[in-house]
Design an enzyme around this catalytic site. Structure first.
Site, PDB file in Angstrom:
ATOM      1  N   CYS A  30      50.135  -8.084 113.092  1.00 47.20           N
ATOM      2  CA  CYS A  30      49.894  -8.128 114.532  1.00 47.20           C
ATOM      3  C   CYS A  30      50.982  -7.360 115.283  1.00 47.20           C
ATOM      4  O   CYS A  30      52.142  -7.382 114.916  1.00 47.20           O
ATOM      5  CB  CYS A  30      49.843  -9.542 115.086  1.00 47.20           C
ATOM      6  SG  CYS A  30      48.562 -10.560 114.383  1.00 47.20           S
ATOM      7  N   ARG A  55      50.158  -2.336 112.370  1.00 47.73           N
ATOM      8  CA  ARG A  55      50.491  -3.734 112.115  1.00 47.73           C
ATOM      9  C   ARG A  55      49.247  -4.615 111.996  1.00 47.73           C
ATOM     10  O   ARG A  55      49.330  -5.796 111.669  1.00 47.73           O
ATOM     11  CB  ARG A  55      51.388  -4.269 113.221  1.00 47.73           C
ATOM     12  CG  ARG A  55      52.702  -3.534 113.334  1.00 47.73           C
ATOM     13  CD  ARG A  55      53.521  -4.097 114.448  1.00 47.73           C
ATOM     14  NE  ARG A  55      54.015  -5.425 114.146  1.00 47.73           N
ATOM     15  CZ  ARG A  55      55.144  -5.686 113.538  1.00 47.73           C
ATOM     16  NH1 ARG A  55      55.926  -4.713 113.155  1.00 47.73           N
ATOM     17  NH2 ARG A  55      55.522  -6.920 113.310  1.00 47.73           N
ATOM     18  N   TRP A  70      45.998  -8.720 113.175  1.00 42.82           N
ATOM     19  CA  TRP A  70      45.685  -8.843 111.747  1.00 42.82           C
ATOM     20  C   TRP A  70      45.343 -10.309 111.563  1.00 42.82           C
ATOM     21  O   TRP A  70      46.215 -11.181 111.661  1.00 42.82           O
ATOM     22  CB  TRP A  70      46.894  -8.437 110.898  1.00 42.82           C
ATOM     23  CG  TRP A  70      46.561  -8.314 109.438  1.00 42.82           C
ATOM     24  CD1 TRP A  70      46.070  -7.223 108.801  1.00 42.82           C
ATOM     25  CD2 TRP A  70      46.699  -9.336 108.434  1.00 42.82           C
ATOM     26  NE1 TRP A  70      45.883  -7.496 107.460  1.00 42.82           N
ATOM     27  CE2 TRP A  70      46.261  -8.790 107.214  1.00 42.82           C
ATOM     28  CE3 TRP A  70      47.131 -10.646 108.450  1.00 42.82           C
ATOM     29  CZ2 TRP A  70      46.254  -9.502 106.026  1.00 42.82           C
ATOM     30  CZ3 TRP A  70      47.124 -11.374 107.264  1.00 42.82           C
ATOM     31  CH2 TRP A  70      46.695 -10.798 106.068  1.00 42.82           C
ATOM     32  N   ASN A 130      52.161 -13.283 117.419  1.00 37.42           N
ATOM     33  CA  ASN A 130      52.264 -12.770 116.054  1.00 37.42           C
ATOM     34  C   ASN A 130      52.920 -13.876 115.231  1.00 37.42           C
ATOM     35  O   ASN A 130      53.910 -14.450 115.666  1.00 37.42           O
ATOM     36  CB  ASN A 130      53.137 -11.509 116.043  1.00 37.42           C
ATOM     37  CG  ASN A 130      53.383 -10.991 114.631  1.00 37.42           C
ATOM     38  OD1 ASN A 130      52.609 -11.272 113.727  1.00 37.42           O
ATOM     39  ND2 ASN A 130      54.459 -10.244 114.455  1.00 37.42           N
ATOM     40  N   GLY A 131      52.359 -14.187 114.074  1.00 30.77           N
ATOM     41  CA  GLY A 131      52.957 -15.229 113.233  1.00 30.77           C
ATOM     42  C   GLY A 131      51.916 -16.261 112.853  1.00 30.77           C
ATOM     43  O   GLY A 131      50.714 -16.052 113.031  1.00 30.77           O
ATOM     44  N   GLU A 136      54.261   1.977  91.145  1.00 33.74           N
ATOM     45  CA  GLU A 136      54.142   2.440  92.526  1.00 33.74           C
ATOM     46  C   GLU A 136      52.963   3.410  92.667  1.00 33.74           C
ATOM     47  O   GLU A 136      52.226   3.374  93.656  1.00 33.74           O
ATOM     48  CB  GLU A 136      55.463   3.084  92.980  1.00 33.74           C
ATOM     49  CG  GLU A 136      55.462   3.651  94.384  1.00 33.74           C
ATOM     50  CD  GLU A 136      55.049   2.664  95.484  1.00 33.74           C
ATOM     51  OE1 GLU A 136      54.955   1.461  95.215  1.00 33.74           O
ATOM     52  OE2 GLU A 136      54.799   3.126  96.613  1.00 33.74           O
ATOM     53  N   LYS A 156      49.829   2.833  95.222  1.00 30.23           N
ATOM     54  CA  LYS A 156      49.470   3.821  96.244  1.00 30.23           C
ATOM     55  C   LYS A 156      47.991   4.128  96.167  1.00 30.23           C
ATOM     56  O   LYS A 156      47.295   4.142  97.163  1.00 30.23           O
ATOM     57  CB  LYS A 156      50.287   5.089  95.984  1.00 30.23           C
ATOM     58  CG  LYS A 156      51.060   5.771  97.045  1.00 30.23           C
ATOM     59  CD  LYS A 156      51.810   5.045  98.084  1.00 30.23           C
ATOM     60  CE  LYS A 156      52.079   3.622  98.001  1.00 30.23           C
ATOM     61  NZ  LYS A 156      52.958   2.904  98.746  1.00 30.23           N
ATOM     62  N   GLU A 214      45.686   1.068  97.221  1.00 29.16           N
ATOM     63  CA  GLU A 214      45.711   0.605  98.616  1.00 29.16           C
ATOM     64  C   GLU A 214      45.063   1.592  99.583  1.00 29.16           C
ATOM     65  O   GLU A 214      44.518   1.170 100.592  1.00 29.16           O
ATOM     66  CB  GLU A 214      47.124   0.232  99.070  1.00 29.16           C
ATOM     67  CG  GLU A 214      48.058   1.395  99.270  1.00 29.16           C
ATOM     68  CD  GLU A 214      49.416   0.976  99.812  1.00 29.16           C
ATOM     69  OE1 GLU A 214      49.482   0.110 100.678  1.00 29.16           O
ATOM     70  OE2 GLU A 214      50.428   1.556  99.357  1.00 29.16           O
ATOM     71  N   HIS A 264      47.957  -3.533  72.837  1.00 32.19           N
ATOM     72  CA  HIS A 264      47.973  -4.997  72.749  1.00 32.19           C
ATOM     73  C   HIS A 264      46.896  -5.628  73.616  1.00 32.19           C
ATOM     74  O   HIS A 264      46.985  -6.807  73.935  1.00 32.19           O
ATOM     75  CB  HIS A 264      49.373  -5.513  73.115  1.00 32.19           C
ATOM     76  CG  HIS A 264      50.418  -4.996  72.177  1.00 32.19           C
ATOM     77  ND1 HIS A 264      50.594  -5.525  70.914  1.00 32.19           N
ATOM     78  CD2 HIS A 264      51.281  -3.964  72.287  1.00 32.19           C
ATOM     79  CE1 HIS A 264      51.552  -4.840  70.297  1.00 32.19           C
ATOM     80  NE2 HIS A 264      51.977  -3.879  71.107  1.00 32.19           N
ATOM     81  N   LYS A 279      51.119  -3.135 108.039  1.00 33.15           N
ATOM     82  CA  LYS A 279      52.366  -2.540 107.560  1.00 33.15           C
ATOM     83  C   LYS A 279      53.455  -3.577 107.332  1.00 33.15           C
ATOM     84  O   LYS A 279      54.173  -3.537 106.350  1.00 33.15           O
ATOM     85  CB  LYS A 279      52.830  -1.520 108.599  1.00 33.15           C
ATOM     86  CG  LYS A 279      54.142  -0.834 108.264  1.00 33.15           C
ATOM     87  CD  LYS A 279      53.888   0.393 107.467  1.00 33.15           C
ATOM     88  CE  LYS A 279      55.141   1.134 107.061  1.00 33.15           C
ATOM     89  NZ  LYS A 279      54.915   1.854 105.811  1.00 33.15           N
TER      90      LYS A 279
HETATM   91  O1  M6R Z   1      58.878  -3.693 104.983  1.00 32.74           O
HETATM   92  P1  M6R Z   1      58.959  -3.999 103.525  1.00 32.74           P
HETATM   93  O2  M6R Z   1      59.515  -2.884 102.727  1.00 32.74           O
HETATM   94  O3  M6R Z   1      59.697  -5.291 103.247  1.00 32.74           O
HETATM   95  O4  M6R Z   1      57.473  -4.227 103.078  1.00 32.74           O
HETATM   96  C1  M6R Z   1      57.163  -4.679 101.800  1.00 32.74           C
HETATM   97  C2  M6R Z   1      55.728  -4.358 101.437  1.00 32.74           C
HETATM   98  O5  M6R Z   1      54.847  -5.020 102.287  1.00 32.74           O
HETATM   99  C3  M6R Z   1      55.447  -2.862 101.513  1.00 32.74           C
HETATM  100  O6  M6R Z   1      56.341  -2.168 100.704  1.00 32.74           O
HETATM  101  C4  M6R Z   1      54.011  -2.542 101.079  1.00 32.74           C
HETATM  102  O7  M6R Z   1      53.812  -2.892  99.747  1.00 32.74           O
HETATM  103  C5  M6R Z   1      53.746  -1.064 101.285  1.00 32.74           C
HETATM  104  N1  M6R Z   1      53.507  -0.798 102.675  1.00 32.74           N
HETATM  105  C6  M6R Z   1      52.594  -0.575 100.481  1.00 32.74           C
HETATM  106  O8  M6R Z   1      52.483   0.807 100.586  1.00 32.74           O
END
Ligand code: M6R
Length: 609
Positions: free
Chosen positions: A2, A27, A74, A100-101, A482, A486, A489, A505, A604
């Site tokens: 949010c 957000r 969100w 937000n929260g 990673e 990527k 997502e 395995h 984000k």
């Molecule tokens: O702000 P942060 O680095 O703590 O966020 C952690 C994760 O939410 C963040 O790295 C998320 O996995 C990425 N945006 C994915 O691309």
């Protein structure tokens, strides 16, 4: 999660709110809404879906006024819908607010209020706060906020407009970020700095349970008991254009293209390249403390956790110290008892991730030293950690982390190198050699970015893949995780990472005709091992792509396609190797027509559990 914005001043609030919401759309994008005092009433406009839907409504039914709040959602409680969109108000129509929260005890408060005859219209926890505030309000907003805060549990950032006091915005937060700033033409509030950068660079980060009252001529602060307090401000020197898309189609591509600069900026903070030597603040402890250090625990979520996995390899190899990397949400409930001589290293781009903050607070409570690797000055993690190693990625707007990951692994590499230097586990010559390697990295990166058409072409042939597996060993296993995140997502293609040696395995049972397997091979001494694994999947029908560190003629025979990096040191190769993986994810998503910068269901900044 949010995004909140607010403005009160001499200008029309609506365009300022919309501009802020545009910037904060990463957000959350389930719905958007604003509330503006038009001189007679607080007018609310909200709509399900992306901000463009709200903008369309405002074009048909404009709202004008100099004080207002806005929200991009969100969804946590209540489906994404018009009725659950923010702002929410109380039944007596005394106030409206955005939130937000998560209010953890909202069910209890809701039933208490319903017993008193309060009628709710939405399914949200947010409306419970609005109704509660309305219930305790008797003409004094600060008093009402203080009273309500005593009852609510959970995390919240609230921006509130009271009908009796329509030129002021009342804000309060706990475990949820909120930034306020005063510009030339009025006061601003936002969940994140970029939303107010075009108006001011001097911002104040609100602390837990602090209250801010924004009026057209200033901002006043109060503590949780309603007593006035003074707060300083931080100057933000981020480039304004950094938070704008410019000529790029997507922020994700823009941010990938910024990686050579982000890398250089970050490295230059910690390395003096003339000699070359590491600067002392690269690992900000003295020799005695470093000698006493027995173990490092690296904590993060998502991409930041993946950076931690690579960090583990760096600290193990260079500083010869035991390291564990853990997911923050698992660690916080693991019942872990900290040991003497242990340090917690927290990795977070935003500095606001709820689970990472919880881990940080656990460590602090146990008296364990904490170091944060963080991108945002003034964020909760940056404020609360004992030491901070900042990354200099600049604002990252796309939900998918790209340049933040690169700068995190850069800092972790340099910190490990420095710790090794202090502990005497690495020779001065090797330090110098590794630092010299870094100078050419931006050039290698640029070449990969300039040659991205080849990746685009490959993606155009593979984008209908249903499953993609990334395999590698050691450092390449960490990178694979990673790469897989990527891809999944942004393109919604099922992708996973496996340690190459683990395939036999169990996982190899998933390989069938046409399954895409990507082998990452930056560590030359493990190349032949991973090559055998690639051959095993190839003969079972997989389409095989390999990413190699320089030319590896023996690998080509096992692959349908090879992408070659310029040959470089195995420890610094990840800085470049991640770029083709990010580009690949990007192009696969674009080919599929996905919303690259705002993938479905994501936000984000994950400020709730
Ligand atoms: O702000 P942060 O680095 O703590 O966020 C952690 C994760 O939410 C963040 O790295 C998320 O996995 C990425 N945006 C994915 O691309």
């Amino acid at each position: 999660m949010c995004g909140i914005v607010g403005y009160t001043g001499i200008n029309n609030a609506t365009p300022i709110l919309l501009e802020g919401l545009d910037t904060l759309a990463y957000r959350g994008y389930d719905s958007a809404g604003i509330a503006v005092w038009d001189g007679e009433n607080i007018v609310m406009k909200k709509e399900k879906g992306q901000l463009s839907n709200l903008k369309a409504i405002l074009e048909r039914e404009p709202v004008t006024g100099c004080c207002g709040i806005g929200h991009t959602r969100w969804a946590t409680h209540g489906e994404p819908s018009y009725i659950n969109s923010h702002p929410h108000g109380d039944a007596k129509k005394q106030l409206v607010l955005v939130h937000n929260g998560i209010i953890e005890n909202y069910v209890r408060i809701k039933s208490m209020l319903m017993d008193r005859g309060c009628v709710f219209v939405s399914d949200t926890d947010t409306e419970v706060v609005a109704q509660l505030l309305g219930d305790v309000y008797n003409g004094d907003p600060i008093k009402a906020i203080v009273e309500a805060m005593k009852l609510i549990e959970g995390s919240f950032a609230l921006a509130i407009l009271f009908r009796d006091d329509p030129h002021r915005i009342y804000c309060v937060c706990k475990d949820s970020p909120m930034v306020v700033g005063f510009g030339r033409d009025g006061a601003h509030i936002a969940s994140d700095i970029p939303a107010m950068l075009s108006y001011t660079r001097d911002v104040t980060f609100m602390g837990d349970k602090q209250i801010a009252v924004l009026s057209p001529d200033g901002i006043a602060f109060y503590n949780e008991f309603g007593t006035p307090i003074d707060k300083g401000c931080s100057h933000i020197d981020w480039d304004l254009d950094a938070a704008k898309k410019g000529s790029y189609e997507h922020f994700m591509m823009k941010e990938i293209c910024e990686e050579p600069v982000a890398f250089r900026k970050t490295a230059e903070q910690y390395v003096s390249f003339r000699e070359p030597r590491l600067k002392a603040d690269c690992f900000p402890w003295d020799a005695d403390n470093c000698a006493e250090l027995k173990r490092i625990r690296i904590i993060g979520c998502g991409t930041a956790y993946h950076a931690g996995l690579l960090g583990k390899k760096y600290f193990t190899e260079l500083a010869k110290i035991p390291v564990e990397a853990e997911i923050a949400s698992e660690f916080r409930y693991s019942g872990y008892t900290f040991e003497e001589g242990e340090a917690l290293l927290l990795v977070s781009q935003s500095g606001e991730t709820a689970d990472t903050i919880a881990a940080l607070r656990m460590a602090k409570q146990a008296g364990v030293r904490t170091i944060a690797v963080c991108n945002v000055i003034g964020s909760t993690i940056a404020r609360e950690a004992d030491e901070v190693l900042f990354t200099y990625a600049g604002p990252e707007i796309a939900v998918a982390a790209t340049k933040s990951y690169l700068t995190q692994i850069t800092v972790l590499f340099l910190a490990a190198l420095r710790l090794g230097e202090i502990r005497g586990t690495i020779s001065g010559e090797r330090v110098k050699a590794l630092l010299s390697e870094l100078t050419s990295i931006p050039e290698h990166m640029q070449k990969l970015i300039d040659d991205r058409e080849a990746i685009q072409y490959f993606a155009s042939r593979e984008f209908s893949a249903k499953h993609v597996f990334f395999i590698g060993r050691g450092i390449d296993n960490a990178l694979s995780m990673e790469a897989a995140l990527k891809l999944k997502e942004v393109s919604y293609i099922h992708s996973d990472a496996y340690a190459a040696g683990e395939l036999k395995h169990g996982t190899i049972a998933l390989i069938e005709e046409g399954t895409l397997v990507v082998g990452l091979i930056t560590q030359r001494h493990l190349a032949s091992k991973t090559a055998s694994n690639l051959e095993e999947v190839r003969v079972r029908g997989a389409t095989v792509l390999a990413l190699t560190n320089g030319s590896m003629p023996d690998i080509a025979g096992h692959c349908n396609k090879v992408w070659e990096l310029d040959e470089m040191n195995e420890l610094t190769a990840p800085f470049c190797a991640i770029i083709p993986m990010q580009l690949f994810a990007y192009y696969m998503a674009v080919q599929k027509g996905c919303n690259v910068d705002k993938p479905r269901n994501l936000a984000k900044s994950v400020t709730v559990e």
